[in-house]
Scaffold this motif. Structure first.
Motif, PDB file in Angstrom:
ATOM      1  N   THR A  51       1.104   7.059   8.160  1.00  0.00           N
ATOM      2  CA  THR A  51       0.279   6.618   7.036  1.00  0.00           C
ATOM      3  C   THR A  51       0.475   5.134   6.763  1.00  0.00           C
ATOM      4  N   SER A  52       1.712   4.676   6.787  1.00  0.00           N
ATOM      5  CA  SER A  52       1.964   3.260   6.497  1.00  0.00           C
ATOM      6  C   SER A  52       1.366   2.367   7.582  1.00  0.00           C
ATOM      7  N   MET A  53       1.456   2.785   8.837  1.00  0.00           N
ATOM      8  CA  MET A  53       0.853   1.990   9.912  1.00  0.00           C
ATOM      9  C   MET A  53      -0.665   1.918   9.754  1.00  0.00           C
ATOM     10  N   LEU A  54      -1.268   3.036   9.348  1.00  0.00           N
ATOM     11  CA  LEU A  54      -2.705   3.054   9.076  1.00  0.00           C
ATOM     12  C   LEU A  54      -3.042   2.071   7.958  1.00  0.00           C
ATOM     13  N   LEU A  55      -2.296   2.126   6.845  1.00  0.00           N
ATOM     14  CA  LEU A  55      -2.588   1.241   5.722  1.00  0.00           C
ATOM     15  C   LEU A  55      -2.362  -0.228   6.072  1.00  0.00           C
ATOM     16  N   LEU A  56      -1.341  -0.517   6.862  1.00  0.00           N
ATOM     17  CA  LEU A  56      -1.108  -1.905   7.259  1.00  0.00           C
ATOM     18  C   LEU A  56      -2.236  -2.419   8.153  1.00  0.00           C
ATOM     19  N   GLU A  57      -2.786  -1.548   8.999  1.00  0.00           N
ATOM     20  CA  GLU A  57      -3.926  -1.952   9.820  1.00  0.00           C
ATOM     21  C   GLU A  57      -5.179  -2.134   8.963  1.00  0.00           C
ATOM     22  N   VAL A  58      -5.363  -1.249   7.985  1.00  0.00           N
ATOM     23  CA  VAL A  58      -6.495  -1.403   7.068  1.00  0.00           C
ATOM     24  C   VAL A  58      -6.371  -2.727   6.314  1.00  0.00           C
ATOM     25  N   ALA A  59      -5.158  -3.047   5.861  1.00  0.00           N
ATOM     26  CA  ALA A  59      -4.938  -4.310   5.150  1.00  0.00           C
ATOM     27  C   ALA A  59      -5.247  -5.496   6.049  1.00  0.00           C
ATOM     28  N   ASN A  60      -4.823  -5.409   7.289  1.00  0.00           N
ATOM     29  CA  ASN A  60      -5.098  -6.485   8.245  1.00  0.00           C
ATOM     30  C   ASN A  60      -6.613  -6.689   8.417  1.00  0.00           C
ATOM     31  N   CYS A  61      -7.331  -5.600   8.540  1.00  0.00           N
ATOM     32  CA  CYS A  61      -8.784  -5.679   8.710  1.00  0.00           C
ATOM     33  C   CYS A  61      -9.481  -6.057   7.406  1.00  0.00           C
ATOM     34  N   ALA A  88      -7.258 -10.151  -1.855  1.00  0.00           N
ATOM     35  CA  ALA A  88      -6.651  -9.352  -2.925  1.00  0.00           C
ATOM     36  C   ALA A  88      -6.588  -7.873  -2.531  1.00  0.00           C
ATOM     37  N   ARG A  89      -7.684  -7.376  -1.972  1.00  0.00           N
ATOM     38  CA  ARG A  89      -7.696  -5.980  -1.520  1.00  0.00           C
ATOM     39  C   ARG A  89      -6.653  -5.769  -0.437  1.00  0.00           C
ATOM     40  N   ALA A  90      -6.568  -6.702   0.485  1.00  0.00           N
ATOM     41  CA  ALA A  90      -5.614  -6.598   1.594  1.00  0.00           C
ATOM     42  C   ALA A  90      -4.179  -6.567   1.075  1.00  0.00           C
ATOM     43  N   ARG A  91      -3.879  -7.379   0.056  1.00  0.00           N
ATOM     44  CA  ARG A  91      -2.513  -7.401  -0.499  1.00  0.00           C
ATOM     45  C   ARG A  91      -2.144  -6.057  -1.121  1.00  0.00           C
ATOM     46  N   VAL A  92      -3.056  -5.472  -1.877  1.00  0.00           N
ATOM     47  CA  VAL A  92      -2.780  -4.175  -2.510  1.00  0.00           C
ATOM     48  C   VAL A  92      -2.555  -3.102  -1.440  1.00  0.00           C
ATOM     49  N   ILE A  93      -3.414  -3.077  -0.455  1.00  0.00           N
ATOM     50  CA  ILE A  93      -3.305  -2.068   0.607  1.00  0.00           C
ATOM     51  C   ILE A  93      -2.029  -2.291   1.421  1.00  0.00           C
ATOM     52  N   ALA A  94      -1.714  -3.540   1.733  1.00  0.00           N
ATOM     53  CA  ALA A  94      -0.491  -3.839   2.488  1.00  0.00           C
ATOM     54  C   ALA A  94       0.744  -3.465   1.683  1.00  0.00           C
ATOM     55  N   PHE A  95       0.738  -3.749   0.378  1.00  0.00           N
ATOM     56  CA  PHE A  95       1.879  -3.371  -0.458  1.00  0.00           C
ATOM     57  C   PHE A  95       2.092  -1.860  -0.410  1.00  0.00           C
ATOM     58  N   ALA A  96       1.002  -1.100  -0.511  1.00  0.00           N
ATOM     59  CA  ALA A  96       1.105   0.364  -0.436  1.00  0.00           C
ATOM     60  C   ALA A  96       1.659   0.791   0.918  1.00  0.00           C
ATOM     61  N   GLY A  97       1.198   0.153   1.993  1.00  0.00           N
ATOM     62  CA  GLY A  97       1.699   0.473   3.329  1.00  0.00           C
ATOM     63  C   GLY A  97       3.189   0.215   3.462  1.00  0.00           C
ATOM     64  N   TRP A  98       3.651  -0.946   2.985  1.00  0.00           N
ATOM     65  CA  TRP A  98       5.088  -1.264   3.052  1.00  0.00           C
ATOM     66  C   TRP A  98       5.900  -0.338   2.153  1.00  0.00           C
ATOM     67  N   PHE A  99       5.363   0.006   0.991  1.00  0.00           N
ATOM     68  CA  PHE A  99       6.056   0.923   0.083  1.00  0.00           C
ATOM     69  C   PHE A  99       6.236   2.291   0.737  1.00  0.00           C
ATOM     70  N   ILE A 100       5.195   2.796   1.374  1.00  0.00           N
ATOM     71  CA  ILE A 100       5.280   4.095   2.044  1.00  0.00           C
ATOM     72  C   ILE A 100       6.241   4.019   3.232  1.00  0.00           C
ATOM     73  N   LEU A 101       6.291   2.888   3.903  1.00  0.00           N
ATOM     74  CA  LEU A 101       7.254   2.714   4.991  1.00  0.00           C
ATOM     75  C   LEU A 101       8.693   2.763   4.459  1.00  0.00           C
ATOM     76  N   LEU A 102       8.931   2.180   3.294  1.00  0.00           N
ATOM     77  CA  LEU A 102      10.255   2.287   2.665  1.00  0.00           C
ATOM     78  C   LEU A 102      10.575   3.739   2.304  1.00  0.00           C
ATOM     79  N   LEU A 103       9.583   4.464   1.806  1.00  0.00           N
ATOM     80  CA  LEU A 103       9.786   5.883   1.514  1.00  0.00           C
ATOM     81  C   LEU A 103      10.108   6.653   2.793  1.00  0.00           C
ATOM     82  N   ALA A 104       9.485   6.278   3.902  1.00  0.00           N
ATOM     83  CA  ALA A 104       9.771   6.918   5.189  1.00  0.00           C
ATOM     84  C   ALA A 104      11.230   6.707   5.571  1.00  0.00           C
ATOM     85  N   ALA A 105      11.718   5.503   5.381  1.00  0.00           N
ATOM     86  CA  ALA A 105      13.124   5.221   5.693  1.00  0.00           C
ATOM     87  C   ALA A 105      14.045   6.051   4.801  1.00  0.00           C
TER      88      ALA A 105
END
Length: 192
Positions: free
Chosen positions: A176-186, A13-30
């Motif tokens: 930031t998004s790459m960091l959050l996606l790695e945190v989610a993975n871990c 559950a924690r990983a999903r929330v963190i990954a969602f934030a990472g993907w959202f920030i990646l969309l903002l980057a685009a």
């Protein structure tokens, strides 16, 4: 055995929330990367909104962390504050906008550096990359202040410069998004 499944479910559950934030920030980057091409009008308001949204996502993701929760949330809060200030009337002048962007990047890099020393493994590596990215962008922004100020004074135009901040956001947001996606993975298997 029930404790182990609860723990695994909590990690997931924690990983999903963190990954969602990472993907959202990646969309903002685009979106930030496309801003100079799409629209130069209302650039300060759009950049401010992007910063505020990214910061909010980072605060939410940080609240799900275990190791460096407070520092992760602080980095997001700094981004939110910069976004809210950038979008206000106070940031309509060119120099304040430069100061906001450079200050935001510098403060984030300091917070991320502090988190770097408390983390381990791949999360530590990505935190260091994000801190170095924001620090380098802060230096580039600070070095460009005097040249950009002269151009604005001579030609009385600032919207193209405001829109060009979008590139700084895009680069910082990607780190930031790459960091959050790695945190989610871990986070799926560890207490990060």
């Amino acid at each position: 055995m029930a404790t182990d499944s609860h723990s695994a479910a909590d990690h997931a559950a924690r990983a999903r929330v963190i990954a969602f934030a990472g993907w959202f920030i990646l969309l903002l980057a685009a979106g930030a990367a496309l801003l100079p091409v799409i629209s130069k009008a209302h650039g300060a308001l759009i950049i401010g909104a992007m910063l505020a949204l990214s910061g909010a996502a980072e605060v939410i993701a940080g609240s799900r962390r275990l190791e460096t929760k407070k520092l992760a949330m602080l980095a997001g809060a700094i981004t939110m504050a910069a976004g809210l200030f950038f979008a206000t009337e106070e940031a309509t002048g060119f120099l304040p906008a430069l100061v906001i962007i450079a200050g935001w990047l510098f403060l984030r890099s300091i917070v991320l550096l502090a988190a770097f020393f408390l983390e381990h493994g791949s999360v530590r590596r990505w935190t260091g990359i994000a801190a170095a990215t924001d620090f380098a962008l802060a230096l580039i922004t600070a070095a460009g202040m005097s040249i950009a100020t002269l151009v604005v004074m001579l030609f009385a135009t600032r919207e193209p410069f405001i829109a060009s901040f979008a590139w700084l956001l895009a680069i910082s947001f990607v780190a930031t998004s790459m960091l959050l996606l790695e945190v989610a993975n871990c986070a799926r298997s560890e207490d990060v």
